[in-house]
Design a protein around this motif. Structure first.
Motif, PDB file in Angstrom:
ATOM      1  N   ILE A 193     110.436  13.212 -90.101  1.00 19.03           N
ATOM      2  CA  ILE A 193     109.482  12.884 -89.037  1.00 19.03           C
ATOM      3  C   ILE A 193     110.145  12.846 -87.660  1.00 19.03           C
ATOM      4  CG2 ILE A 193     107.967  11.050 -88.159  1.00 19.03           C
ATOM      5  CD1 ILE A 193     107.485  10.299 -91.142  1.00 19.03           C
ATOM      6  N   MET A 221     104.028   8.603 -88.007  1.00 18.36           N
ATOM      7  CA  MET A 221     103.121   9.740 -88.164  1.00 18.36           C
ATOM      8  C   MET A 221     101.833   9.525 -87.380  1.00 18.36           C
ATOM      9  SD  MET A 221     104.411  12.262 -89.626  1.00 18.36           S
ATOM     10  CE  MET A 221     102.932  13.217 -89.676  1.00 18.36           C
ATOM     11  N   ASN A 271     107.128   4.559 -91.494  1.00 18.07           N
ATOM     12  CA  ASN A 271     106.940   6.019 -91.447  1.00 18.07           C
ATOM     13  C   ASN A 271     105.486   6.373 -91.167  1.00 18.07           C
ATOM     14  OD1 ASN A 271     109.604   6.694 -91.899  1.00 18.07           O
ATOM     15  ND2 ASN A 271     109.374   6.715 -94.113  1.00 18.07           N
TER      16      ASN A 271
END
Length: 104
Positions: free
Chosen positions: A82, A17, A13
């Motif tokens: 996301i 990002m 993750n």
């Protein structure tokens, strides 16, 4: 048996990002150059810029909420939030990069 969350799940993750941040900076730069008349951007870029953000954030928050309600682990919930934002920044960066400098 519940899923065991590892550090790599969170790292994935964080990498996504990082891509969002890098692509967003590139998109902002190309849009600013477009506003100055240097980069080739379509006339609809300003309205597109606003509309896509609303869609991406609403979709991300909805997907994350559904993932949380389903009882998924925090890394899955974060990934769901996301994903739509990452998709928007990826395709914007790709689309604007192809347009290139304005020909005078």
């Amino acid at each position: 048996m519940p899923k065991v969350v590892t550090a790599m799940d969170y790292w994935a993750n964080a990498m996504q990002m990082g891509f969002v941040l890098a692509e967003a900076h590139g998109v902002i730069a190309m849009r600013l150059l477009g506003a100055m008349g240097v980069w080739s951007v379509p006339k609809t870029e300003n309205s597109r810029m606003l509309n896509e953000k609303v869609f991406a954030f609403v979709k991300g928050s909805t997907d994350a909420s559904l993932a949380a309600i389903a009882g998924n682990t925090p890394d899955v919930v974060a990934a769901a939030a996301i994903k739509p934002i990452r998709r928007a920044t990826y395709y914007n960066h790709k689309r604007l990069t192809r347009r290139g400098l304005k020909r005078f």
